[in-house]
Structure formats: structure tokens, C-alpha cells
Design a protein around this motif. Structure first.
Motif, short mmCIF file in Angstrom:
data_model
loop_
_atom_site.label_atom_id
_atom_site.label_comp_id
_atom_site.label_asym_id
_atom_site.label_seq_id
_atom_site.Cartn_x
_atom_site.Cartn_y
_atom_site.Cartn_z
N ILE A 146 -2.34 2.94 -4.67
CA ILE A 146 -1.83 3.75 -4.42
C ILE A 146 -2.02 5.08 -4.16
CG2 ILE A 146 0.07 5.83 -5.91
CD1 ILE A 146 1.60 2.58 -7.37
N GLU A 147 -2.11 5.93 -3.30
CA GLU A 147 -3.56 7.16 -3.21
C GLU A 147 -1.94 8.62 -2.87
OE1 GLU A 147 -5.27 9.30 0.91
OE2 GLU A 147 -3.83 7.65 0.82
N LEU A 148 -2.47 8.77 -4.16
CA LEU A 148 -1.94 10.44 -4.03
C LEU A 148 -2.52 11.24 -3.56
CD1 LEU A 148 0.50 12.38 -5.98
CD2 LEU A 148 -1.42 12.75 -7.77
N ILE A 149 -1.11 12.14 -2.49
CA ILE A 149 -1.68 13.10 -1.86
C ILE A 149 -0.84 14.52 -2.43
CG2 ILE A 149 -2.12 14.10 0.93
CD1 ILE A 149 -1.55 11.14 1.36
N LYS A 186 0.66 -0.96 0.52
CA LYS A 186 -0.29 0.01 -0.11
C LYS A 186 0.85 1.11 -0.04
CE LYS A 186 -3.41 2.47 3.31
NZ LYS A 186 -4.42 2.44 3.63
N VAL A 187 0.63 1.91 -0.96
CA VAL A 187 1.93 3.30 -1.07
C VAL A 187 0.84 4.75 -0.47
CG1 VAL A 187 3.23 4.51 -2.73
CG2 VAL A 187 2.89 1.64 -2.80
N THR A 188 1.68 5.60 -0.04
CA THR A 188 0.70 7.13 -0.12
C THR A 188 1.85 7.73 -1.03
OG1 THR A 188 -0.15 6.62 1.71
CG2 THR A 188 0.41 9.13 1.58
N LEU A 189 2.00 8.37 -1.81
CA LEU A 189 2.62 9.30 -2.68
C LEU A 189 2.72 10.87 -2.46
CD1 LEU A 189 4.89 9.30 -4.82
CD2 LEU A 189 3.15 9.49 -6.65
#
Length: 657
Positions: A414-417, A283-286
Motif C-alpha cells: 500500500i502506497e499512501l499519497i 498493489k494499492v495506491t491510496l
């Protein structure tokens, strides 16, 4: 001096029998049983290795690694892949490693794979990615299935591999036809790479092979053969693997309880890191400080797949060759003509020194990667008048980096913030916190710093020797006459065929200037470069008619390292590193076995310079392999050449010189 990358490289030369099955012209041997290739693979390799049972037993995020000698038509790989899809649960993974000295051309591969309609779902995916297969390590990814193809001599490839292999397929042409493939030194290398209890299967029961395998630490047992062969062989590794990398290049032992990562920076390196981790179940937070991704060095409208190579097997050349193939395979997912174009790249031999360099390159690499062209052919390829010939890279071209970045992070894990610009990292328990003005922006047990030169903002990575180099591109509106340009042309700069009605040319190198606004001086330099490349194209673009201050331009900053290799891998504490390995300051030959003082869960991926379109996508695979325990997608020596610890080592060792 390093050896050439591809001495004597050639694709397989095939003869086809009346039933449409291939045979090697060089070795005079068949690639698979004429009665049934799939049945032979199942009987000789899959069943003795108990793959169906082992695939079914894989838990969530567990993997099985298969190693093979002799990729051939890819039949064993495709059969193992199909069995994996039938047997394994959806969160398991398969990594298949194979060596091949003479890979098939794409046309021959397509013709051979057409023989097995039942494997077409897998075969078509392989064919879709079967481009730019050049010497060295070539990485392919098919969701939870990965293929690392080592193109070249089997012993050379396996000797440079970093992996722990669970099952071996010893294939290839028969020992009598190709004795170099069945050498005791190769079997010793298999033992070196074997996981405890690794299995082995092969079609041959030759006495020399059995004895050499036993000497290497394998038990062997004859089993009934397939077809006209009386027997085949299966075995198991009962020896002890002697893999012992130096501690400062060893894989960190820290494994987070949660497979969750925070990546800071959404350019090519950050997006590639996110994609490779997500493909492995992370699980990725970008975090991106701008409104949109790819706004810095990865934001140019056209990036060129420009392979600046050495005629010798330098670390950078090997990385570029492998990275080029990986990027080309990814680009097929974008809209051709708008987001990328395989139009080829023509590198002009503009002076005597460059002609000598190109002559050496033409002798060191296969024509499938690059070939020398005289002026007349160069003009035909380019579509415009030129003063010189040069080197032509037929599989190269241009791409729109933001489109590639968007495709890479289009994944549910992938969640882009956006609008997040952390300036500090703090370790709290098992997690890293990313902070700005004491506000926690995000946290995760693993952090990847991928923000180019902004990596130096964090105290844990401020010691990395990063350089910023200003680059400016110039955009010229396409004319009816300029559409004749059919390929990217490079000399001291480059000019590309138009995208959205605009030709990109540049890019300048300015070490001193820090102004982010386009300058008329660099616009002028770019136009002068264009005129040097092709006066004909300069006129077709009506370049003289432009006012410099009205030209479209864009400035970005390349991030590079002192040795121009990227920096990819786990970070150590520099003060504790210096203390742990202080003896190197007195004697660089010492190898103290003190464990490296890693900053658990902290990684970096940066310094791709002007080659980011080629090296950054593959860097995601390398970063994820370091983190996840996968086989490395490049030779271990190349991974070490890109490792952050190389600078800490050099600092210590230079004290001893």
C-alpha cells in the motif's frame, strides 16, 4: 417481517472425559477420534481430497475454497491451514468456509485446541481472534488464509452463501445423532455452491447419505475408514451448478490484467478497502487530500462500537452483527487502553418506547452479545449513578479510528499519497485516470471511490443518493471523580471513559447546518444530553463550570444513504442500466438476462453513516470479494442490499407501481 437473527441460539455445552477430550452434551457424540484427531482428519478429509497436491499446484494469486459442515473445535480448519502452509507457494491463498450451529465458547475452544501442540502456531492465531462470535456470518483473516464461519443452522447459512467451493468436508455429528445435518436439501445446496469437479469427503457411509449425494449430482466411493470405522466416503461433483444471480447483482466478468488498484479517500472505508486488497496480493495506491489520513468522519478521538439493532433480521442488523465481530477482531492489533478499550457499552432504557425496544432485542439476541440489566447492575457496570437500567453489550467499547486506519494501511503493498484531491475520472484504455485540473494524479485498472460524500464529485457516481449529516462532539477534561466511569453509556447520545485525559460526548445530528466550525448551541445540547444520561457524571465532570465558547469540540460530516445502509460494490452506467432493464418499469417481476452495463473496474465504498467503526472494516472484505472473486463475507441478500444498483432498480420499479 424478517425473522429474528438468532432464534434459540446457544453455545456448545461440553462434557470432558478423563483424557481431557470434549463431547457434545446436546448430541451425545464426540468431536473427533479419541485415538488421534489429527490422524483422523488427515485420513478422512485431507488425503481423499488430495489437498497437498492441489495446494502445491496453486499459482500466484490463485485460491482454493474449502466448505465444511460442522466447525466444531476447528480441527479440520487448522489441519488444512497447516497443510496449506507446508504445501502452497507464498502467493497462493486458502478460503475456508464452515457452518456451526453451536460454536464453542472461547474457554472451551482453548481447552480443546491445547490437545494438539503441533497445531499451536495456527491455533493461537485462531484463539487471538475468537471473540464476538455471534449468529450470522463471521469473517476471520490470517494473512493469505481466510475463514468465514456461518454461525447458525447449516442449511440457512449455506443457502445465503455466495461462493464457488472446490472441496467439501462433510463433518459434524453422526447422522443418527444429528439427522438435520444430513438432509437431501442440504446436499442440494452443496451442489448449488460447488465449482465444477468439486471434491467431497466424509466419515460416514450411511446409505441414506450416499443416495442423497448421488441424487444431488455427486459420485461417491467407499474407501477404508479410520480407526474402528470400516469405511469412509469420498466423491466428486459431476452435476451442473445452478447459480444464476440476477444480472444486475452478478459479479462483473471484467478481470484486469494487472492486480493494481487506486483508492480515493483514506478514511475507514478507504483504508479497509486497501487492507483487504493488499491481503489478497493487490498493489494499492491510496490518495488522500489532507496531510494526514482519517481527517473527516473517521477522525474523532473516540468512536463507539454502538450496535443499533432491530429485533428482526433486517439487512442492517445482520450487517452490524457481522461487522461488529470483524472490527473487534481487528482492534486486538492496537494498543489497548490508548487506542481502544473493550469496556462494554451500556444502552440506557430512558423511556417507555426504548424499554419496549430493548425488551424485544433481549429476546432476539444471545446474552453473549447483549443482555438486559436492571438499574443496580447498570450502575455497578458504569461506575456512576443512573436513573434507569438498559442493555449491556459486554464485548463492545470505544476505539480511536485514526489508529485503526494507520494499522490497516501498514502494508508494503500500500502506497499512501497525500495532498491529492482528484475531481475527475477518465477511462483511457485499460486504466482509469484520476485528474485534478487536467493533471493526472494517479492511474490504475481498478478504482475504488471511498471518499464519503465526495464520491458525488465524479460524473460516474454523481447519481448516488448521498446525504451529509453534520455531527459535533464535545470534549470534557477528565477529573479525579470522573475516572469512576468504566463503560461507554449511550442514550440519545453517548459519553465514553476518558482517553488521553479527555471524555468524548455527543454526537449531534444536524441535517441543515453546513458550518464546519463547532457551535455553542451544539455544545449546549451535548452537555444537556450528558446530564440526561447521568446527573452524577455531569457533576463529577464539573460540567456547569465550562464556558461554552471555550469547550473543545470537533465537527465532522456523516455520509449516509436513504435506507441507512452503506453503498459497497461495482458501479454501472445509469443511463445504459435504465435502457437495458426498461421492462422493469412495466413489470417488476421480469428478470431480463441482459448483462449489466458495468463501468469496468470502477467500485464504490461509502455511506457508512454513524456506524462506520462497525461496518467500514468489514466493507473492505466485501469490496475485495466483489472485485477478486472471493466468497462473499456476508449473506448474498445483505451484499445486494448494500449494492449500488439497488437505487437504479428502485427508480425503474417505482415507475411500474
Amino acid at each position: 417481517m424478517p425473522d429474528p437473527i438468532a432464534p434459540g441460539f446457544q453455545h456448545a455445552e461440553l462434557d470432558w472425559d478423563e483424557s481431557g477430550e470434549p463431547q457434545s452434551r446436546l448430541y451425545g457424540d464426540v468431536y473427533f477420534s479419541r485415538s488421534s484427531g489429527i490422524a483422523e482428519t488427515t485420513h478422512v478429509f485431507l488425503q481423499p481430497s488430495q489437498l497437498a497436491e492441489r495446494f502445491a499446484a496453486l499459482g500466484t494469486d490463485e485460491r482454493l475454497v474449502i466448505g465444511e459442515t460442522g466447525f466444531g473445535t476447528g480441527l479440520n480448519f487448522l489441519c488444512a491451514w497447516a497443510l496449506f502452509e507446508r504445501s502452497a507457494q507464498s502467493q497462493a491463498s486458502l478460503h475456508f468456509i464452515s457452518v456451526e450451529k453451536h460454536p464453542l465458547s472461547r474457554d472451551d475452544m482453548q481447552r480443546a485446541l491445547a490437545l494438539w501442540p503441533e497445531l499451536q502456531p495456527q491455533a493461537q492465531q485462531l484463539l487471538d481472534q475468537y471473540v464476538a462470535v455471534n449468529p450470522g456470518f463471521q469473517q476471520f483473516r490470517f494473512g493469505r488464509v481466510a475463514l468465514t464461519l456461518l454461525v447458525g443452522d447449516a442449511l440457512d447459512g449455506l443457502s445465503s452463501l455466495d461462493a464457488s467451493v472446490d472441496a467439501w468436508f462433510l463433518d459434524g455429528f453422526a447422522p443418527a445423532k444429528n439427522p438435520e445435518m444430513w438432509h437431501p436439501a442440504l446436499f442440494a445446496q452443496l451442489a448449488w455452491l460447488s465449482a465444477p469437479g468439486a471434491t467431497l469427503a466424509t466419515f460416514t457411509t450411511a446409505g441414506d447419505v450416499r443416495r442423497a449425494l448421488k441424487d444431488a449430482g455427486f459420485t461417491v466411493k467407499r474407501i477404508p475408514g479410520f480407526g474402528h470405522k470400516w469405511e469412509s466416503l469420498k466423491g466428486q461433483f459431476i452435476g451442473t451448478s445452478s447459480q444464476a444471480p440476477t444480472p444486475w447483482f452478478a459479479r462483473p466478468s471484467h478481470k484486469p490484467q494487472q492486480r493494481s488498484a487506486l483508492i480515493i479517500g483514506a478514511g475507514l472505508a478507504g483504508c479497509a478497502s486497501a487492507a483487504s486488497l493488499a491481503a489478497r496480493g493487490w498493489k494499492v495506491t491510496l490518495l488522500e487530500r489532507h496531510e494526514e489520513i482519517a481527517q473527516e468522519g473517521s477522525g474523532n478521538p473516540q468512536g463507539v462500537l454502538y450496535l443499533k439493532l432491530s429485533a428482526h433480521g433486517t439487512a442492517l442488523s445482520q450487517l452490524v452483527t457481522s461487522g461488529f465481530g470483524y472490527t473487534r477482531r481487528l482492534l486486538r492489533n492496537l494498543q489497548q487502553g490508548r487506542d481502544w478499550e473493550a469496556c462494554g457499552v451500556l444502552q440506557i432504557a430512558f423511556d417507555a418506547k426504548e424499554r419496549d425496544r430493548q425488551a424485544a432485542l433481549a429476546g432476539a439476541f444471545p446474552p453473549s452479545l447483549l443482555r438486559a440489566v436492571e438499574r443496580g447492575e447498570a450502575e455497578q457496570l458504569a461506575g456512576v449513578t443512573l436513573d434507569d437500567g438498559g442493555l449491556f453489550y459486554p464485548d463492545a467499547g470505544w476505539a480511536h479510528p485514526p489508529a485503526l486506519c494507520r494499522w490497516l494501511i501498514d502494508h508494503p503493498a500500500i502506497e499512501l499519497i497525500r495532498h491529492r484531491h482528484p475531481l475527475e475520472l477518465r477511462r483511457v484504455g485499460e486504466c482509469w485516470q484520476a485528474l485534478a485540473n487536467e493533471q493526472v494524479l494517479a492511474d490504475a485498472p481498478v478504482v475504488v471511490l471511498a471518499g464519503a460524500a465526495d464520491v458525488s464529485l465524479f460524473s460516474q457516481s454523481a447519481w448516488l443518493p448521498l446525504k451529509r449529516i453534520r455531527g459535533q462532539i464535545t470534549g470534557l477534561t477528565a477529573t479525579e471523580r470522573s475516572t469512576a466511569l468504566r463503560t461507554v453509556i449511550c442514550a440519545k447520545g453517548y459519553v465514553a471513559p476518558s482517553r488521553d485525559g479527555l471524555h468524548t460526548l455527543g454526537a449531534s445530528f444536524n441535517f441543515a447546518e453546513s458550518d464546519p466550525a463547532p457551535s455553542t448551541a451544539e455544545h449546549r445540547a451535548n452537555l444537556e444530553m450528558l446530564e440526561e444520561i447521568s446527573e452524577d457524571l455531569y457533576q463529577r465532570l464539573d460540567a456547569d463550570a465550562y464556558h461554552l465558547d471555550a469547550l473543545h469540540g470537533r465537527v465532522a460530516y456523516r455520509c449516509t444513504s436513504p435506507d441507512y445502509l452503506p453503498i459497497i460494490g461495482p458501479l454501472a452506467d445509469p443511463a445504459e442500466f435504465a435502457s437495458a432493464y426498461a421492462v422493469l418499469g412495466k413489470d417488476a417481476r421480469q428478470v431480463p438476462q441482459t448483462p449489466c452495463p458495468w463501468l469496468d473496474g470502477l467500485y464504490v465504498n461509502t455511506a457508512h453513516g454513524s456506524r462506520g467503526l462497525i461496518t467500514a472494516p468489514l466493507s473492505g472484505e466485501l469490496l475485495a470479494a466483489w472485485l477478486d472473486g472471493d466468497p462473499l463475507p456476508v449473506p448474498r441478500a445483505i451484499a445486494e442490499a448494500c449494492h449500488p444498483n439497488r437505487f437504479l432498480l428502485r427508480k425503474l420499479i417505482r415507475r411500474s407501481e
